[in-house]
Design a protein around this motif. Structure first.
Motif, mmCIF file in Angstrom:
data_model
loop_
_atom_site.group_PDB
_atom_site.id
_atom_site.type_symbol
_atom_site.label_atom_id
_atom_site.label_comp_id
_atom_site.label_asym_id
_atom_site.label_seq_id
_atom_site.Cartn_x
_atom_site.Cartn_y
_atom_site.Cartn_z
ATOM 1 N N ARG A 15 -48.441 129.936 87.772
ATOM 2 C CA ARG A 15 -48.027 128.817 86.920
ATOM 3 C C ARG A 15 -47.250 127.756 87.691
ATOM 4 N N ALA A 16 -46.363 128.171 88.587
ATOM 5 C CA ALA A 16 -45.566 127.194 89.335
ATOM 6 C C ALA A 16 -46.457 126.345 90.242
ATOM 7 N N ALA A 17 -47.407 127.005 90.914
ATOM 8 C CA ALA A 17 -48.323 126.273 91.794
ATOM 9 C C ALA A 17 -49.213 125.331 90.997
ATOM 10 N N LEU A 18 -49.608 125.735 89.806
ATOM 11 C CA LEU A 18 -50.435 124.886 88.956
ATOM 12 C C LEU A 18 -49.685 123.631 88.528
ATOM 13 N N GLU A 19 -48.387 123.760 88.315
ATOM 14 C CA GLU A 19 -47.592 122.601 87.928
ATOM 15 C C GLU A 19 -47.603 121.544 89.034
ATOM 16 N N ASP A 20 -47.640 121.990 90.276
ATOM 17 C CA ASP A 20 -47.638 121.054 91.408
ATOM 18 C C ASP A 20 -48.920 120.228 91.487
ATOM 19 N N VAL A 21 -50.041 120.793 90.989
ATOM 20 C CA VAL A 21 -51.323 120.079 91.075
ATOM 21 C C VAL A 21 -51.761 119.515 89.731
ATOM 22 N N ARG A 22 -50.891 119.586 88.752
ATOM 23 C CA ARG A 22 -51.238 119.217 87.377
ATOM 24 C C ARG A 22 -51.813 117.802 87.269
ATOM 25 N N GLU A 23 -51.186 116.850 87.941
ATOM 26 C CA GLU A 23 -51.588 115.456 87.782
ATOM 27 C C GLU A 23 -52.948 115.150 88.394
ATOM 28 N N THR A 24 -53.508 116.084 89.150
ATOM 29 C CA THR A 24 -54.826 115.835 89.761
ATOM 30 C C THR A 24 -55.969 116.032 88.779
ATOM 31 N N PHE A 25 -55.707 116.663 87.637
ATOM 32 C CA PHE A 25 -56.775 116.976 86.681
ATOM 33 C C PHE A 25 -56.923 115.834 85.681
ATOM 34 N N GLU A 26 -57.664 114.821 86.105
ATOM 35 C CA GLU A 26 -57.836 113.613 85.307
ATOM 36 C C GLU A 26 -59.066 113.678 84.393
ATOM 37 N N PHE A 27 -59.933 114.680 84.580
ATOM 38 C CA PHE A 27 -61.175 114.731 83.804
ATOM 39 C C PHE A 27 -60.871 114.849 82.311
ATOM 40 N N LEU A 28 -61.785 114.311 81.511
ATOM 41 C CA LEU A 28 -61.629 114.323 80.053
ATOM 42 C C LEU A 28 -62.396 115.483 79.428
ATOM 43 N N VAL A 29 -61.827 116.044 78.372
ATOM 44 C CA VAL A 29 -62.445 117.153 77.638
ATOM 45 C C VAL A 29 -62.542 116.754 76.164
ATOM 46 N N PRO A 30 -63.721 116.862 75.547
ATOM 47 C CA PRO A 30 -63.819 116.588 74.110
ATOM 48 C C PRO A 30 -63.024 117.648 73.329
ATOM 49 N N VAL A 31 -62.150 117.190 72.466
ATOM 50 C CA VAL A 31 -61.337 118.101 71.660
ATOM 51 C C VAL A 31 -61.392 117.650 70.213
ATOM 52 N N GLU A 32 -61.598 118.602 69.341
ATOM 53 C CA GLU A 32 -61.583 118.337 67.898
ATOM 54 C C GLU A 32 -60.512 119.219 67.272
ATOM 55 N N LEU A 33 -59.656 118.615 66.510
ATOM 56 C CA LEU A 33 -58.580 119.335 65.831
ATOM 57 C C LEU A 33 -58.794 119.249 64.331
ATOM 58 N N ILE A 34 -58.921 120.391 63.656
ATOM 59 C CA ILE A 34 -59.041 120.392 62.197
ATOM 60 C C ILE A 34 -57.769 120.978 61.596
ATOM 61 N N VAL A 35 -57.315 120.333 60.532
ATOM 62 C CA VAL A 35 -56.056 120.698 59.877
ATOM 63 C C VAL A 35 -56.213 120.480 58.375
ATOM 64 N N PRO A 36 -55.318 121.014 57.570
ATOM 65 C CA PRO A 36 -55.376 120.719 56.130
ATOM 66 C C PRO A 36 -55.110 119.237 55.891
ATOM 67 N N SER A 37 -55.757 118.686 54.882
ATOM 68 C CA SER A 37 -55.563 117.264 54.583
ATOM 69 C C SER A 37 -54.169 116.991 54.035
ATOM 70 N N ASP A 38 -53.529 118.021 53.483
ATOM 71 C CA ASP A 38 -52.166 117.858 52.963
ATOM 72 C C ASP A 38 -51.406 119.154 53.225
ATOM 73 N N VAL A 39 -50.607 119.183 54.283
ATOM 74 C CA VAL A 39 -49.915 120.425 54.656
ATOM 75 C C VAL A 39 -48.825 120.789 53.663
ATOM 76 N N GLU A 40 -48.431 119.869 52.805
ATOM 77 C CA GLU A 40 -47.397 120.159 51.816
ATOM 78 C C GLU A 40 -47.974 120.774 50.542
#
Length: 518
Positions: free
Chosen positions: A199-224
């Motif tokens: 994990r520590a080594a990954l933090e050092d190279v974190r900013e090199t990962f510029e590629f984009l990943v399609p992400v879809e987030l589904i949630v309740p329309s009204d959490v209340e």
């Protein structure tokens, strides 16, 4: 206020599930909380989108009438967009693939994803369907950020895209791990272990990962709105199944997600439960092959048939004895039909069902013994058969492990080079033969199951019973073997052979009880 009390108050304010911590871990967790953890260690999971769109947005809601929106949106809101690789770190830090119907493992799919990430990262967001996330508890933040709270990892988190997650994780680890260590990663759990160690080594190279990943987030329309949240939780399982159709999501995987197997899993010996493939691709044993969950569901119908005969099930449901061997898919479907009945299980926590039927619970108690009894019959039957002055090894379908005899034998076709093992517990045995030969005897165990106080119980200790009476049963069973000419298919697919075996077990049980009285 001491450290532990501060931690409890903090967790209440943040709706954090303290139940996942043992008491001994609470003080340690509290210490780090008060030290203000960094993102990589924070129990909060914040996802930042590079680009994101909300559906339905305020204009969409205006265009949809309230009545039609309820039908078309089903109480669900989604956010779709792209997340940069570096901003997926919180997912890798905190989310499991427990909610994903299929467990991720390396193979051709993962290799293709890795190739795309390495050679054409700019095209990756258009070549990949990406990652589907879902949770009933979230909060939109500023700058395209969302705080996700995964309270139910069994039904929330990564709903689809597990292979993408695995491949992306391996791709990132390839920058900090040597090639030999990386090659050992085959399962999500392997990748997570490497992720945590580096994990520590990954933090050092974190900013090199510029590629984009399609992400879809589904949630309740009204959490209340509790009703909307409940509707969302019930919909998640169907969404998982639909999104995974191309991956041939099995019926057993869906049932596992509903919690139908939980009570069975808890009753099994731990070493056996670890070998069961409860959902597609989810098998981590080092053995040559997994045990399919439908093998267990088929055996479950031995006590369940007995319960149905006694009129103890809420519906008239059973399977024919021969289907326990020849049509395990049907056994699985019937099992689902039974478990879905409202008098058998109730949905208590989103899609997760809880068993409420005591008769079915008692059938599962019986089932817990059946794999070991199955193996015992397989292991002991040859000697029990031979004890009646017969020769079990005389059939061409029976192979013997005897290196000394094989060495001097002219015809070596009747021998095996390696020690055979039983199906469930891998007990070493001297004979290898088709399981169909003894399936009627396994079903014959139904003759030892009785009803007591509206529950199924063994009439006597089945293991001791086999030690004492399997020889007698094997002697009578020769008639069935001869009629079928030692053809395992004819034996296992014939209902009469199964009923004959049940009758022999019942006769032996009567003899046993008579001796006890005397």
């Amino acid at each position: 206020m001491d450290v532990a009390e501060k931690a409890i108050n903090w967790s209440a304010n943040h709706r954090f599930r303290l139940s996942v911590f043992a008491r001994s871990q609470l003080i340690e967790a509290s210490f780090f909380i008060l030290k203000d953890w960094t993102m990589s260690n924070s129990p909060k999971l914040i996802i930042r989108f590079a680009l994101v769109a909300e559906q339905p947005n305020s204009r969409d809601e205006d265009r949809l009438s309230s009545a039609s929106m309820d039908q078309s949106i089903a109480g669900i809101k989604r956010y779709t967009g792209f997340v940069r690789g570096r901003d997926l770190y919180p997912l890798f830090d905190h989310v499991s693939l427990e909610a994903n119907p299929r467990a991720a493992k390396t193979g051709s799919v993962v290799r293709d994803i890795l190739e795309s990430l390495e050679k054409t990262p700019e095209l990756f967001p258009f070549k990949s369907k990406g990652i589907l996330l879902g949770t009933a508890d979230y909060e939109p933040l500023q700058r395209n950020r969302f705080e996700l709270r995964i309270n139910e990892p069994g039904s929330e988190g990564v709903l689809d895209g597990g292979h993408n997650m695995l491949a992306i994780g391996i791709h990132m680890l390839s920058t900090v791990m040597d090639r030999r260590a990386l090659a050992k990663i085959s399962l999500w759990e392997d990748m997570k272990e490497g992720w945590e160690e580096n994990r520590a080594a990954l933090e050092d190279v974190r900013e090199t990962f510029e590629f984009l990943v399609p992400v879809e987030l589904i949630v309740p329309s009204d959490v209340e709105n509790a009703q909307v949240v409940q509707q969302f939780e019930m919909s998640v399982l169907e969404i998982c199944a639909a999104r995974n159709n191309n991956a041939q999501l099995t019926q057993e995987t869906k049932s596992n997600k509903k919690g139908f197997y939980d009570e069975i899993r808890e009753r099994l010996a731990p070493e056996l439960a670890a070998r069961i493939e409860w959902k597609s691709n989810e098998w981590e044993s080092n053995e040559a092959r997994p045990i399919k969950v439908r093998d267990l569901l088929a055996l479950a119908w031995i006590p369940l048939n007995r319960a149905n005969e006694a009129g103890l099930l809420p519906i008239d449901i059973s399977v024919t004895p021969q289907n326990i061997y020849r049509n395990k898919g049907e056994c699985s479907k019937q099992f689902d039909k039974l478990m879905e009945h409202t008098d058998v299980s109730e949905a208590r926590d989103g899609p997760i069902h809880e068993l409420i039927n005591e008769v079915v619970a008692s059938a599962f108690d019986i089932l817990a013994d059946l794999p070991k009894l199955y193996d015992k019959i397989y292991a002991d039957f040859p000697s029990a058969y031979n004890a009646n002055q017969y020769r079990f090894g005389s059939s061409s379908i029976v192979k013997i492990y005897d290196p000394a005899r094989r060495e001097t034998a002219k015809d070596k076709s009747g021998f095996v080079l390696t020690k055979p093992t039983t199906h469930f517990f891998n007990y070493e045995v001297d004979y290898r033969y088709p399981d169909g030969l003894i399936m009627p005897l396994v079903y014959g165990l139904k003759g030892l199951i009785v009803v007591k106080d509206d529950r199924l119980v063994w009439a006597t200790d089945p293991f001791k019973f086999l030690d004492k009476y399997l020889r007698d049963i094997a002697g009578a069973y020769r008639l069935v073997l001869d009629m079928a000419r030692f053809d395992p298919q004819k034996l296992a697919k014939n209902q009469a052979s199964h009923e004959f075996a049940v009758g022999e077990f019942e006769k032996a049980l009567l003899k046993h009880k008579a001796k006890e009285v005397a």
